[in-house]
Design a protein around this motif. Structure first.
Motif, PDB file in Angstrom:
ATOM      1  N   MET A  43       0.814  -1.209   0.000  1.00 41.66           N
ATOM      2  CA  MET A  43       0.000   0.000   0.000  1.00 41.66           C
ATOM      3  C   MET A  43       0.853   1.266   0.000  1.00 41.66           C
ATOM      4  N   LEU A  44       2.117   1.159   0.371  1.00 42.91           N
ATOM      5  CA  LEU A  44       2.997   2.327   0.402  1.00 42.91           C
ATOM      6  C   LEU A  44       3.492   2.656  -1.002  1.00 42.91           C
ATOM      7  N   ARG A  45       3.699   3.941  -1.260  1.00 42.20           N
ATOM      8  CA  ARG A  45       4.201   4.356  -2.573  1.00 42.20           C
ATOM      9  C   ARG A  45       5.660   3.958  -2.756  1.00 42.20           C
ATOM     10  N   ARG A  46       6.428   3.993  -1.686  1.00 42.19           N
ATOM     11  CA  ARG A  46       7.831   3.595  -1.734  1.00 42.19           C
ATOM     12  C   ARG A  46       8.263   3.226  -0.328  1.00 42.19           C
ATOM     13  N   ALA A  53       9.873   9.160   8.957  1.00 45.37           N
ATOM     14  CA  ALA A  53      10.190   9.714   7.640  1.00 45.37           C
ATOM     15  C   ALA A  53       9.032   9.568   6.662  1.00 45.37           C
ATOM     16  N   MET A  54       8.003   8.861   7.059  1.00 46.03           N
ATOM     17  CA  MET A  54       6.852   8.606   6.193  1.00 46.03           C
ATOM     18  C   MET A  54       5.908   9.811   6.204  1.00 46.03           C
ATOM     19  N   PRO A  55       5.379  10.216   5.034  1.00 46.09           N
ATOM     20  CA  PRO A  55       4.416  11.324   4.993  1.00 46.09           C
ATOM     21  C   PRO A  55       3.146  10.989   5.782  1.00 46.09           C
ATOM     22  N   ASN A  56       2.500  12.008   6.316  1.00 48.44           N
ATOM     23  CA  ASN A  56       1.307  11.807   7.154  1.00 48.44           C
ATOM     24  C   ASN A  56       0.181  11.074   6.419  1.00 48.44           C
ATOM     25  N   ASP A  57      -0.008  11.357   5.129  1.00 46.84           N
ATOM     26  CA  ASP A  57      -1.112  10.693   4.419  1.00 46.84           C
ATOM     27  C   ASP A  57      -0.895   9.184   4.321  1.00 46.84           C
ATOM     28  N   GLU A  58       0.363   8.743   4.265  1.00 43.00           N
ATOM     29  CA  GLU A  58       0.612   7.298   4.249  1.00 43.00           C
ATOM     30  C   GLU A  58       0.563   6.697   5.651  1.00 43.00           C
ATOM     31  N   ARG A  59       0.844   7.486   6.664  1.00 44.27           N
ATOM     32  CA  ARG A  59       0.719   6.985   8.038  1.00 44.27           C
ATOM     33  C   ARG A  59      -0.729   6.688   8.373  1.00 44.27           C
TER      34      ARG A  59
END
Length: 61
Positions: A43-46, A53-59
């Motif tokens: 589900m993660l973009r990368r 270090a992960m952007p909030n929208d992916e968290r």
């Protein structure tokens, strides 16, 4: 309907009875945990080095 009565219903003889506290559950080598981890990674973009270090929208996933 209580669970005890539901389990005794006809046609449920082949179902296994699950223990409320699983014995010998090893979350590190469990197939279910491995499957959930794979779904989360796909589900993660990368990849990210750390959670911070992960952007909030992916968290939010």
């Amino acid at each position: 309907m209580p669970v005890e009565v539901l389990v005794l219903e006809p046609g449920r003889e082949h179902l296994r009875v699950l223990h409320p506290i699983p014995q010998g559950f090893n979350k590190l080598s469990n197939g279910i945990t491995r499957c959930i981890n794979q779904m989360m990674y796909f589900m993660l973009r990368r990849g990210y080095l750390t959670y911070s270090a992960m952007p909030n929208d992916e968290r939010e996933l």
